[in-house]
Design a protein around this motif. Structure first.
Motif, PDB file in Angstrom:
ATOM      1  N   UNK A   1      10.126   4.062  -4.283  1.00 32.42           N
ATOM      2  CA  UNK A   1      10.897   2.751  -3.726  1.00 32.42           C
ATOM      3  C   UNK A   1      11.785   1.800  -4.184  1.00 32.42           C
ATOM      4  N   UNK A   2      12.714   0.966  -3.684  1.00 30.06           N
ATOM      5  CA  UNK A   2      13.549   0.062  -5.026  1.00 30.06           C
ATOM      6  C   UNK A   2      12.556  -1.520  -4.575  1.00 30.06           C
ATOM      7  N   UNK A   3      12.602  -1.551  -3.084  1.00 30.07           N
ATOM      8  CA  UNK A   3      12.348  -3.166  -3.068  1.00 30.07           C
ATOM      9  C   UNK A   3      11.269  -3.972  -2.836  1.00 30.07           C
ATOM     10  N   UNK A   4      10.367  -3.253  -2.143  1.00 29.72           N
ATOM     11  CA  UNK A   4       9.088  -3.645  -1.653  1.00 29.72           C
ATOM     12  C   UNK A   4       8.226  -3.828  -2.475  1.00 29.72           C
ATOM     13  N   UNK A   5       7.334  -4.423  -2.942  1.00 30.93           N
ATOM     14  CA  UNK A   5       6.151  -4.392  -3.518  1.00 30.93           C
ATOM     15  C   UNK A   5       5.462  -3.424  -2.759  1.00 30.93           C
ATOM     16  N   UNK A   6       4.424  -2.840  -4.306  1.00 32.36           N
ATOM     17  CA  UNK A   6       3.362  -1.891  -4.056  1.00 32.36           C
ATOM     18  C   UNK A   6       1.855  -2.786  -4.307  1.00 32.36           C
ATOM     19  N   UNK A   7       0.219  -1.919  -3.357  1.00 32.50           N
ATOM     20  CA  UNK A   7      -0.737  -2.319  -3.863  1.00 32.50           C
ATOM     21  C   UNK A   7      -1.772  -1.630  -3.566  1.00 32.50           C
ATOM     22  N   UNK A   8      -2.354  -1.914  -3.632  1.00 24.24           N
ATOM     23  CA  UNK A   8      -3.880  -1.165  -3.263  1.00 24.24           C
ATOM     24  C   UNK A   8      -4.883  -2.580  -1.780  1.00 24.24           C
ATOM     25  N   UNK A   9      -5.118  -2.237  -1.136  1.00 25.05           N
ATOM     26  CA  UNK A   9      -5.824  -2.815   0.035  1.00 25.05           C
ATOM     27  C   UNK A   9      -7.134  -2.697   0.049  1.00 25.05           C
ATOM     28  N   UNK A  10      -7.885  -2.858  -0.938  1.00 21.71           N
ATOM     29  CA  UNK A  10      -7.774  -3.509  -2.096  1.00 21.71           C
ATOM     30  C   UNK A  10      -8.411  -2.200  -2.779  1.00 21.71           C
ATOM     31  N   UNK A  11      -8.276  -2.279  -4.212  1.00 26.21           N
ATOM     32  CA  UNK A  11      -9.227  -1.370  -5.694  1.00 26.21           C
ATOM     33  C   UNK A  11     -10.563  -1.880  -5.043  1.00 26.21           C
ATOM     34  N   UNK A  12     -11.126  -0.436  -5.377  1.00 25.55           N
ATOM     35  CA  UNK A  12     -13.164  -0.941  -5.731  1.00 25.55           C
ATOM     36  C   UNK A  12     -13.225  -1.246  -6.617  1.00 25.55           C
ATOM     37  N   UNK A  13     -13.764  -2.250  -7.411  1.00 29.19           N
ATOM     38  CA  UNK A  13     -13.691  -2.417  -8.721  1.00 29.19           C
ATOM     39  C   UNK A  13     -14.902  -1.380  -9.719  1.00 29.19           C
TER      40      UNK A  13
ATOM     41  N   UNK B   1     -20.717  -7.463 -10.455  1.00 34.38           N
ATOM     42  CA  UNK B   1     -18.921  -6.646 -10.680  1.00 34.38           C
ATOM     43  C   UNK B   1     -18.576  -7.287 -10.714  1.00 34.38           C
ATOM     44  N   UNK B   2     -17.514  -7.295  -9.771  1.00 34.22           N
ATOM     45  CA  UNK B   2     -16.566  -7.955  -9.548  1.00 34.22           C
ATOM     46  C   UNK B   2     -16.636  -9.322 -10.358  1.00 34.22           C
ATOM     47  N   UNK B   3     -16.916  -9.865 -10.814  1.00 39.55           N
ATOM     48  CA  UNK B   3     -17.287 -11.599 -11.145  1.00 39.55           C
ATOM     49  C   UNK B   3     -16.786 -11.492 -12.654  1.00 39.55           C
ATOM     50  N   UNK B   4     -17.484  -9.780 -12.938  1.00 38.40           N
ATOM     51  CA  UNK B   4     -17.528  -9.980 -14.659  1.00 38.40           C
ATOM     52  C   UNK B   4     -16.288  -9.407 -14.902  1.00 38.40           C
TER      53      UNK B   4
ATOM     54  N   UNK C   1      -2.332  -6.898  -7.771  1.00 38.41           N
ATOM     55  CA  UNK C   1      -3.110  -5.996  -7.597  1.00 38.41           C
ATOM     56  C   UNK C   1      -4.603  -6.237  -7.307  1.00 38.41           C
ATOM     57  N   UNK C   2      -4.275  -5.831  -6.013  1.00 41.15           N
ATOM     58  CA  UNK C   2      -5.440  -6.091  -4.885  1.00 41.15           C
ATOM     59  C   UNK C   2      -7.065  -5.555  -5.091  1.00 41.15           C
ATOM     60  N   UNK C   3      -7.654  -6.284  -5.334  1.00 40.00           N
ATOM     61  CA  UNK C   3      -9.333  -5.805  -6.043  1.00 40.00           C
ATOM     62  C   UNK C   3     -10.066  -6.074  -5.073  1.00 40.00           C
ATOM     63  N   UNK C   4     -11.868  -5.471  -4.557  1.00 42.44           N
ATOM     64  CA  UNK C   4     -12.750  -5.918  -4.375  1.00 42.44           C
ATOM     65  C   UNK C   4     -13.781  -5.405  -4.948  1.00 42.44           C
ATOM     66  N   UNK C   5     -14.593  -5.828  -3.988  1.00 47.97           N
ATOM     67  CA  UNK C   5     -16.031  -5.590  -4.411  1.00 47.97           C
ATOM     68  C   UNK C   5     -16.503  -3.710  -4.247  1.00 47.97           C
ATOM     69  N   UNK C   6     -15.966  -3.194  -3.668  1.00 43.10           N
ATOM     70  CA  UNK C   6     -16.650  -2.489  -2.612  1.00 43.10           C
ATOM     71  C   UNK C   6     -17.684  -2.625  -1.332  1.00 43.10           C
ATOM     72  N   UNK C   7     -17.069  -1.031  -0.958  1.00 45.01           N
ATOM     73  CA  UNK C   7     -18.738  -1.247   0.548  1.00 45.01           C
ATOM     74  C   UNK C   7     -18.763  -0.112   0.710  1.00 45.01           C
ATOM     75  N   UNK C   8     -17.975   1.246   0.867  1.00 41.70           N
ATOM     76  CA  UNK C   8     -18.149   2.493   1.404  1.00 41.70           C
ATOM     77  C   UNK C   8     -18.913   3.544   0.680  1.00 41.70           C
TER      78      UNK C   8
END
Length: 260
Positions: free
Chosen positions: A68-80, A132-135, A105-112
C-alpha cells in the motif's frame, strides 16, 4: 479536539484459500478511498467453517506495508497474549518503517479460547488477561523508546474493549484511539466512565479518538443511518468487517461516499 471522520475496513483473514484474494482486496480498499485497512489477530476463523482457511496477522501487515501507499494499516486488534511485549514493540517499529509511518498498533486482552488452546497459550481468565495487558502496555512503550532506529513517528495505540475497571483505565493512560461500541445508551455510559479515568490521570478525554465497528446486513441505507447516529456521538473512525473469499467492499464504497 475534533477528529476527522475516517472509514476503516477490517479484511478478516478467513475463508480465503489463496492469499492473492486478500492482496487484491487490499488494493481495492485503498482504491475505494478507505482510510485504514485492518485485519485481526486470530489463528482460526471466528465464524463459518471453524477449521476453514486462515492466515496470520503480523506477517500479513508486513506485506501490506509494502503493498500500500496511502492507507494506515493495523490489527483490530492484536492479542496481547500471543507475543512478548518487547518483541511486539519491535515488530510494530519494523512495520512502521516498512510502511513509511502508517502503522496503528491496535491491541487488546484476547478472548478466543480456541487460539489459546491450539497454539499452547494459557487462557486464564478475562481478569488475568487484562492484567497481563496492563503490564504489557508500559513495556511496549519503553521498548519503542529504546529501539534503534526509532519508529518514524509516535505509533498510535488503539485499545479495543469497554471494560470499566481495567480496559478503559488503560485507554486513559495509553491509548490514542479507543475502539469499543455497544448501543448508544451504553456507549454514553462508557464515555462517562472513560472521562472519569482520564480525570484521574490528568488527561483530556477529547484527546482520545473514538472508533467503532458498524454491522452491514445488506442494507446500505441502514448502514448509513447507523453511521449518522454513531458519528453524532463523537465516533470518528467507523469500520466495517468483510470476510473471504469475496471481500465485498460495497458497504465501504457507500461509507466513503457518505464521508465525502
Amino acid at each position: 479536539m475534533a477528529f476527522p471522520i475516517r472509514i476503516g475496513v477490517q479484511l478478516q483473514p478467513q475463508h480465503a484459500p489463496e492469499y492473492s484474494l486478500i492482496r487484491d482486496a487490499v488494493l481495492r480498499a485503498e482504491d475505494a478511498g478507505v482510510d485504514v485497512v485492518f485485519n485481526w489477530d486470530h489463528f482460526y476463523p471466528l465464524y463459518g467453517d471453524p477449521d476453514g482457511a486462515h492466515f496470520e496477522c503480523w506477517t500479513m501487515l508486513g506485506a501490506w506495508a509494502e503493498q500500500t501507499e496511502r492507507v494506515e494499516i493495523g490489527a483490530l486488534v492484536t492479542c496481547n497474549s500471543y507475543r512478548n511485549p518487547e518483541l511486539l514493540a519491535d515488530m510494530a517499529r519494523t512495520v512502521d518503517h516498512i510502511s513509511g509511518g502508517r502503522l496503528i498498533l491496535g491491541i487488546g486482552g484476547g478472548w478466543f479460547q480456541k487460539d489459546y488452546d491450539e497454539y499452547g497459550y494459557e487462557f486464564g481468565t478475562a481478569g488475568t488477561r487484562l492484567a497481563d495487558l496492563g503490564q504489557a502496555l508500559p513495556r511496549i512503550d519503553a521498548r519503542l523508546k529504546r529501539l534503534n532506529p526509532a519508529p518514524t513517528r509516535d505509533i498510535p495505540v488503539l485499545i479495543g474493549g469497554s471494560g470499566e475497571k481495567k480496559t478503559l483505565r488503560y485507554v486513559a493512560q495509553y491509548a490514542d484511539t479507543w475502539h469499543g461500541f455497544n448501543d448508544i445508551e451504553t456507549y454514553r455510559h462508557k464515555t462517562a466512565v472513560l472521562a472519569d479515568h482520564c480525570a484521574a490521570v490528568g488527561r483530556d478525554p477529547e484527546t482520545i479518538e473514538r472508533s467503532a465497528g458498524l454491522q452491514f446486513k445488506g442494507d446500505v441505507d441502514a448502514l448509513l443511518r447507523d453511521a449518522d447516529a454513531i458519528s453524532a456521538e463523537g465516533v470518528s473512525l467507523l469500520t466495517v468487517g468483510v470476510t473471504g473469499p469475496d471481500y465485498d467492499l460495497t458497504p465501504l464504497e457507500a461509507l466513503c461516499r457518505w464521508r465525502g
